[in-house]
Design an enzyme around this catalytic site. Structure first.
Site, short mmCIF file in Angstrom:
data_model
loop_
_atom_site.label_atom_id
_atom_site.label_comp_id
_atom_site.label_asym_id
_atom_site.label_seq_id
_atom_site.Cartn_x
_atom_site.Cartn_y
_atom_site.Cartn_z
N GLU A 88 0.78 -1.23 0.00
CA GLU A 88 0.00 0.00 0.00
C GLU A 88 0.82 1.29 0.00
O GLU A 88 0.39 2.30 -0.56
CB GLU A 88 -0.94 0.01 1.22
CG GLU A 88 -2.01 -1.07 1.19
CD GLU A 88 -2.99 -0.87 0.04
OE1 GLU A 88 -3.40 0.29 -0.20
OE2 GLU A 88 -3.33 -1.87 -0.62
N SER A 463 -44.47 -41.92 24.82
CA SER A 463 -44.22 -42.69 26.05
C SER A 463 -43.16 -42.07 26.94
O SER A 463 -43.03 -42.46 28.11
CB SER A 463 -43.81 -44.13 25.69
OG SER A 463 -44.88 -44.80 25.08
#
Length: 774
Positions: A88, A463
């Site tokens: 950069e 159940s």
């Protein structure tokens, strides 16, 4: 004459130039005086997301528009700083905010290329733009950017400017700053990344989406090579290092692996709680939430659920491709067509989306996200073999070019065709002593279905609800040795609340008189109905509220005995915890504490525990006897498969609803209660014999096995007021040489010696109750 004209022209031009300079200077003064204050930089307060952690402090969730981890410049590895500057602004430490040599270099490069190929923004200028300006491409904005850069350089040190840049810059995938990006793309902290990874990260600021290593791995690699070349040119790496680094592959982590474990459902539960407290600030103030979730438990739950749901799905067979893609949508640019289509489809863990390019009966070639082409042959085709066809006119239910399928690697790295299940499942596990949730999986895939089946799914328990009816019976004077007739019954619509009913046992058989313990072990429906008749439906409806169930969701009719009401897996966990902990009701919780971004305590949760304030809702003797009966369900009942875990301290109950719509296993070890459920979101049959013992119990076992490994065997000691005595298993009466041992409350011991009829050994209730039992 000409000399005079030239003189006047030169003077005029100079005057105009001077006026231009003066105007530019005046404009600079005006703009500079109106530049924003640098308080935002000097008192840097970035938006930090809500972060959620496990009990051990591992990151499991994150919410916020910006994923960010703020670091100091001293914490940034030197090779990353070098890579950033190389990519950069390599003269960052030399210029004063604007790099004039860089401007000339960029201008020359762009002129030579005939297009804009290179920018001239310094890191300082990028900081100015990111914090204060828009990204519009105008001379005014560029002028303001340069002036702001001068102002920043005048007020802040170079290291501080670079630190701001490293923490603020956007790098794709919601990641702001290099520390967040390192975690997102590589699953590493900033200090752990190597030079190759640093070069890939340093290449992102130019175009985060274009060079994203997840969605564009090829372009990300080319950008990384450029950065490595710059590092070599600036003498940060040697030619040998450059050659080695160029060849080095970088494993890119999926976005989901940013987190230490899969915990999407519990993270969403936390998010909702925190948002209710702090509203929108929850997502930007850096709030940290520490949960009760444990890594071992959560990972075991996740893998147990997925494995067994997939096993069930494979039993049902392959259903065909998920969709078909038009491979000619973008003409000859097939790769764009494929990438566009796959962008709209998410992977499910290791079940990847792929589009078929070539399909034959003995081989399939498919395209994966990121440009990978895979070959599937042999065993990898077996599951979908019936859907493979060499016929060009094969219909869309077949695997043909353009078909969207799922592929997965086996342990030998061979690709297989798989599919995403339609069935859903859920698992929740909590500490029975204080309600701390240790694991929670609300469904097969959160990204496919955010509905949390643990807390939101109201389903019939079948159940698995019987233990609560049996517990009510113990409270009414029944004992595990009470003899009850397993014989046919029929009822009118007024007795059931809907229509006439002739209930059956699961196996279709009736075995006559049997002990209540045996009836629970064998899950006998007719016995459960007789018990409910005997104790009274209204009493049972009121009694189950002790366990946290809502009376209005369990209609006061006889089918309630078989679990016809509605519960959530979380409710079942709370209910079963009462049996496990000796009769106390604890509230489930999942947040331990909340901190601010600096670690200051905001809230601390203090649970009500068995030893500190929890309310006792059933007699400890009742809880002990029910636990003993449910241990027998595992020892030689419908959950006998769980004996494979090799433990003697497990108890539980299977549950399967009518027509195999819902399958459950609810069970526990003394300190840990776990509930597993499976079913379809739109209720329909799981298939014949797809019972709780076959579908849900394996999930429970595959979770409890690793979680309880190394945990000492728990002992369930009879509380005061319990007597163990020998009985005759056929009559339920005490005998000195009886063939089984049974537990009784001291005040409810059965008769001694021979008694003419087992009817006489009924609860201490009226004769009409005895009639109902038989």
């Amino acid at each position: 004459m000409f000399a005079r004209w030239f003189y006047y022209f030169f003077v005029s031009l100079s005057a105009l130039g001077l006026i231009g300079v003066l105007l530019a200077g005046f404009a600079a003064l005006v703009i500079y005086s109106n530049l924003p204050s640098l308080d935002t930089l000097t008192d840097y307060r970035p938006k930090i997301p809500l972060r959620i952690y496990s009990d051990e402090g591992l990151l499991i969730g994150e919410f916020g528009a910006e994923r960010r981890n703020v670091v100091k410049i001293s914490e940034v590895p030197e090779h990353l700083k070098q890579a950033i500057l190389a990519a950069e602004d390599d003269r960052f430490y030399e210029h004063g905010g604007v790099d004039y040599l860089g401007v000339l270099r960029a201008a020359h490069s762009n002129f030579s290329a005939g297009s804009v190929r290179q920018g001239a923004s310094t890191i300082t200028m990028q900081v100015a733009r990111n914090f204060f300006l828009t990204r519009e491409k105008t001379l005014t904005r560029k002028f303001s950017e340069a002036l702001l850069a001068f102002k920043i350089e005048h007020n802040l040190s170079k290291d501080k400017i670079l630190e701001l840049y490293i923490n603020q810059i956007y790098l794709g995938q919601r990641s702001y700053g290099f520390a967040a990006a390192a975690q997102t793309y590589f699953g590493k902290s900033l200090q752990e990344i190597n030079i190759a990874e640093a070069a890939m990260l340093a290449g992102l600021p130019k175009a985060p989406s274009g060079y994203n290593p997840i969605s564009n791995p090829k372009r990300a690699k080319s950008r990384q090579l450029y950065v490595l070349g710059r590092l070599h040119k600036l003498n940060h790496i040697s030619s040998e290092e450059l050659s080695a680094l160029e060849k080095q592959s970088i494993p890119i982590k999926k976005q989901s692996t940013v987190f230490a474990m899969p915990a999407d459902y519990i993270s969403e539960m936390v998010r909702q709680v925190i948002f209710d407290r702090y509203q929108e600030e929850a997502y930007s103030k850096g709030i940290k939430v520490y949960t009760t979730i444990r890594q071992l438990d959560q990972e075991a739950a996740y893998h147990a659920l997925r494995k067994n749901v997939i096993d069930y799905d494979r039993r049902r067979g392959y259903r065909g491709p998920e969709a078909h893609i038009d491979l000619l949508k973008h003409g000859t640019n097939q790769e764009k067509t494929l990438d566009d289509a796959l962008d709209e489809v998410s992977d499910s863990d290791d079940a990847y989306a792929a589009i078929v390019l070539v399909a034959k009966s003995n081989a399939v070639r498919a395209y994966r996200k990121g440009g990978e082409t895979v070959e599937i042959t042999g065993e990898g085709l077996k599951f979908a073999q019936k859907f493979l066809s060499d016929r060009k006119e094969a219909g869309k239910k077949y695997i043909t070019p353009g078909a969207l399928i799922r592929i997965q690697k086996d342990k030998k790295n061979a690709w297989h065709i798989v599919q995403l299940p339609e069935i859903e499942a859920a698992l929740v596990s909590l500490d029975s002593n204080d309600g701390a949730i240790r694991a929670l999986i609300g469904g097969f895939d959160f990204h496919k279905n955010q509905f949390n089946h643990v807390t939101q799914a109201w389903r019939q328990p079948g159940s698995s609800f019987k233990p609560f009816i049996y517990s009510a019976a113990l409270e009414k004077g029944f004992t595990p040795a009470t003899i009850i007739n397993d014989a046919p019954l029929s009822f009118s619509a007024t007795q059931t609340g809907s229509q006439s009913w002739e209930p059956k046992n699961f196996d279709g058989k009736f075995e006559g008189p049997m002990r209540m313990r045996t009836a629970l072990v064998k899950s006998k429906n007719l016995v459960s109905i007789r018990i409910l008749q005997a104790i009274g439906i209204q009493y049972a409806q009121d009694y189950i509220t002790r366990f946290g169930f809502e009376a209005n969701r369990h209609s006061p009719y006889l089918p309630m005995a078989l679990g016809s009401g509605s519960v959530t897996p979380m409710q079942m966990a709370v209910g079963y915890a009462i049996f496990a902990n000796g009769g106390f009701r604890v509230a489930p919780y999942f947040i331990k504490r909340i901190e601010d971004e600096k670690g200051h305590l905001l809230e601390q949760f203090q649970p009500v525990t068995v030893s500190n304030g929890a309310k006792r809702v059933i007699d400890p003797r009742n809880a002990f006897i029910m636990t003993s009966m449910m241990q027998d369900v595992i020892n030689h009942g419908t959950a006998v498969k769980a004996k494979q875990l090799g433990r003697t301290d497990l108890a539980g109950k299977t549950g399967t609803t009518s027509n195999f719509v819902d399958a459950w296993f609810c069970g526990f070890q003394k300190d840990l209660v776990t509930i597993a459920w499976t079913g379809y979101d739109e209720p329909r049959s799981l298939g014949n014999n797809e019972t709780g013992g076959r579908v849900a119990l394996p999930i429970w076992m595959d979770y409890m096995g690793p979680v309880l490994k190394g945990i000492p065997m728990a002992e369930y000691k009879p509380p005061n007021g319990i007597l163990a005595t020998k009985i005759n298993s056929s009559t339920g009466f005490r005998e000195s040489v009886g063939d089984v041992t049974e537990y009784f409350l001291n005040e409810q011991l059965p008769p001694l010696s021979d008694v003419p009829s087992p009817v006489d050994h009924a609860p201490k209730v009226t004769r009409d109750l005895k009639d109902q039992l038989f």
